[in-house]
Scaffold this motif. Structure first.
Motif, PDB file in Angstrom:
ATOM      1  N   UNK A 186      53.427  72.828  45.146  1.00 23.53           N
ATOM      2  CA  UNK A 186      53.651  71.793  43.675  1.00 23.53           C
ATOM      3  C   UNK A 186      55.176  72.158  43.045  1.00 23.53           C
ATOM      4  N   UNK A 187      55.582  73.124  43.142  1.00 21.99           N
ATOM      5  CA  UNK A 187      56.763  73.319  42.140  1.00 21.99           C
ATOM      6  C   UNK A 187      57.986  72.811  43.632  1.00 21.99           C
ATOM      7  N   UNK A 188      57.811  72.758  45.441  1.00 21.99           N
ATOM      8  CA  UNK A 188      58.747  72.113  45.985  1.00 21.99           C
ATOM      9  C   UNK A 188      58.651  70.324  45.601  1.00 21.99           C
TER      10      UNK A 188
ATOM     11  N   UNK B 206      42.608  71.946  39.986  1.00 15.80           N
ATOM     12  CA  UNK B 206      44.056  72.392  38.657  1.00 15.80           C
ATOM     13  C   UNK B 206      43.612  73.754  38.084  1.00 15.80           C
ATOM     14  N   UNK B 207      42.696  73.133  37.605  1.00 18.88           N
ATOM     15  CA  UNK B 207      42.418  73.895  36.114  1.00 18.88           C
ATOM     16  C   UNK B 207      41.983  74.765  36.328  1.00 18.88           C
ATOM     17  N   UNK B 208      41.239  75.270  37.342  1.00 17.83           N
ATOM     18  CA  UNK B 208      40.201  75.617  37.209  1.00 17.83           C
ATOM     19  C   UNK B 208      41.036  76.840  38.532  1.00 17.83           C
ATOM     20  N   UNK B 209      41.606  76.732  39.682  1.00 21.56           N
ATOM     21  CA  UNK B 209      41.698  77.458  40.779  1.00 21.56           C
ATOM     22  C   UNK B 209      43.311  77.662  40.682  1.00 21.56           C
ATOM     23  N   UNK B 210      44.071  77.300  40.056  1.00 21.27           N
ATOM     24  CA  UNK B 210      45.293  77.716  40.173  1.00 21.27           C
ATOM     25  C   UNK B 210      46.244  77.932  38.215  1.00 21.27           C
ATOM     26  N   UNK B 211      45.353  76.665  37.537  1.00 19.90           N
ATOM     27  CA  UNK B 211      45.551  76.736  36.084  1.00 19.90           C
ATOM     28  C   UNK B 211      46.677  76.037  35.904  1.00 19.90           C
ATOM     29  N   UNK B 212      47.296  76.197  34.367  1.00 20.23           N
ATOM     30  CA  UNK B 212      47.851  75.601  33.797  1.00 20.23           C
ATOM     31  C   UNK B 212      49.512  74.769  34.450  1.00 20.23           C
ATOM     32  N   UNK B 213      49.316  74.253  34.782  1.00 24.01           N
ATOM     33  CA  UNK B 213      50.686  73.307  35.157  1.00 24.01           C
ATOM     34  C   UNK B 213      51.770  72.193  34.129  1.00 24.01           C
ATOM     35  N   UNK B 214      52.655  72.432  34.941  1.00 27.94           N
ATOM     36  CA  UNK B 214      53.608  71.479  33.717  1.00 27.94           C
ATOM     37  C   UNK B 214      52.754  69.726  33.741  1.00 27.94           C
ATOM     38  N   UNK B 215      53.195  69.066  33.206  1.00 21.72           N
ATOM     39  CA  UNK B 215      51.924  67.833  33.141  1.00 21.72           C
ATOM     40  C   UNK B 215      53.465  66.933  34.658  1.00 21.72           C
ATOM     41  N   UNK B 216      54.451  66.721  34.349  1.00 26.42           N
ATOM     42  CA  UNK B 216      55.228  66.067  35.690  1.00 26.42           C
ATOM     43  C   UNK B 216      54.712  66.853  36.526  1.00 26.42           C
ATOM     44  N   UNK B 217      54.107  67.562  37.202  1.00 28.71           N
ATOM     45  CA  UNK B 217      53.723  67.409  38.534  1.00 28.71           C
ATOM     46  C   UNK B 217      52.689  66.747  38.330  1.00 28.71           C
ATOM     47  N   UNK B 218      52.043  66.664  37.926  1.00 22.13           N
ATOM     48  CA  UNK B 218      50.514  65.691  38.098  1.00 22.13           C
ATOM     49  C   UNK B 218      51.063  64.356  37.707  1.00 22.13           C
ATOM     50  N   UNK B 219      52.276  64.004  36.856  1.00 19.97           N
ATOM     51  CA  UNK B 219      52.786  62.302  36.925  1.00 19.97           C
ATOM     52  C   UNK B 219      52.884  61.663  38.043  1.00 19.97           C
ATOM     53  N   UNK B 220      53.280  63.003  39.217  1.00 24.08           N
ATOM     54  CA  UNK B 220      54.021  62.443  40.083  1.00 24.08           C
ATOM     55  C   UNK B 220      52.525  61.689  40.971  1.00 24.08           C
ATOM     56  N   UNK B 221      51.441  61.838  40.912  1.00 26.52           N
ATOM     57  CA  UNK B 221      49.846  61.403  41.397  1.00 26.52           C
ATOM     58  C   UNK B 221      49.330  60.263  40.252  1.00 26.52           C
ATOM     59  N   UNK B 222      50.013  60.698  39.370  1.00 24.69           N
ATOM     60  CA  UNK B 222      49.198  59.682  38.390  1.00 24.69           C
ATOM     61  C   UNK B 222      50.131  58.259  38.121  1.00 24.69           C
TER      62      UNK B 222
END
Length: 175
Positions: A158-160, A94-110
């Motif tokens: 991820x947006x979906x 995500x950090x190297x391939x997609x770039x910065x994402x809103x934190x709420x995306x990753x919170x789904x998985x955390x």
């Protein structure tokens, strides 16, 4: 030297996309991923018993499951006919391939295992995205476009997901 498992070649990739279509694949599904993968499972057809950290969840068509990194999980008792989409990625991807994402995306998985029940049209749309990503993860020929399609395809996914979980009341809206 012990024989190599057929799925070992995928274990170190930062982005993994595949489809489970039979019992053997479902029993070996966890070997596709390393401990640093965030994982999405989407059931299109059939049913399976999903077990994570000792908890059992029955998965039916339309069930989407998000599993955070480091969780011990397995798929058991699949029906005779299944079709499950699986995607896994590392934070490095995500950090190297997609770039910065809103934190709420990753919170789904955390959090603990997240599930949501989807309508057929939502399942179909997500499967199309998974199929697009799979063709670009392991392309027959390489092209500069593959990287762009992977990045934007995963970003769309991820947006979906964020929107689907927001509708279900599990995450706040993104601003």
């Amino acid at each position: 030297m012990k024989p190599q498992k057929p799925f070992d070649k995928h274990a170190n990739h930062e982005l993994v996309v595949f489809f489970l279509k039979n019992r053997q694949q479902s029993w070996m599904a966890h070997s596709f991923f390393g401990p640093f993968h965030f994982i999405l499972l989407l059931v299109k057809k059939g049913r399976v018993r999903f077990q994570v950290n000792g908890n059992r969840i029955d998965l039916y068509p339309g069930t989407l499951v998000l599993i955070s990194k480091g969780k011990q999980w397995s798929i058991r008792n699949p029906s005779s006919s299944i079709h499950i989409g699986a995607l896994g990625f590392t934070m490095q991807y995500i950090e190297h391939g997609v770039g910065q994402l809103p934190r709420s995306f990753i919170r789904l998985w955390d959090q603990n295992v997240q599930t949501v029940e989807l309508e057929q049209k939502e399942v179909s749309w997500l499967f199309l995205l998974l199929e697009l990503l799979r063709t670009k993860v392991n392309p027959q020929t390489t092209s500069l476009a593959h990287g762009y399609i992977l990045r934007h395809g995963l970003y769309m996914l991820l947006w979906e997901l964020s929107d689907l979980f927001r509708k279900d009341g599990k995450v706040p809206p993104i601003t």
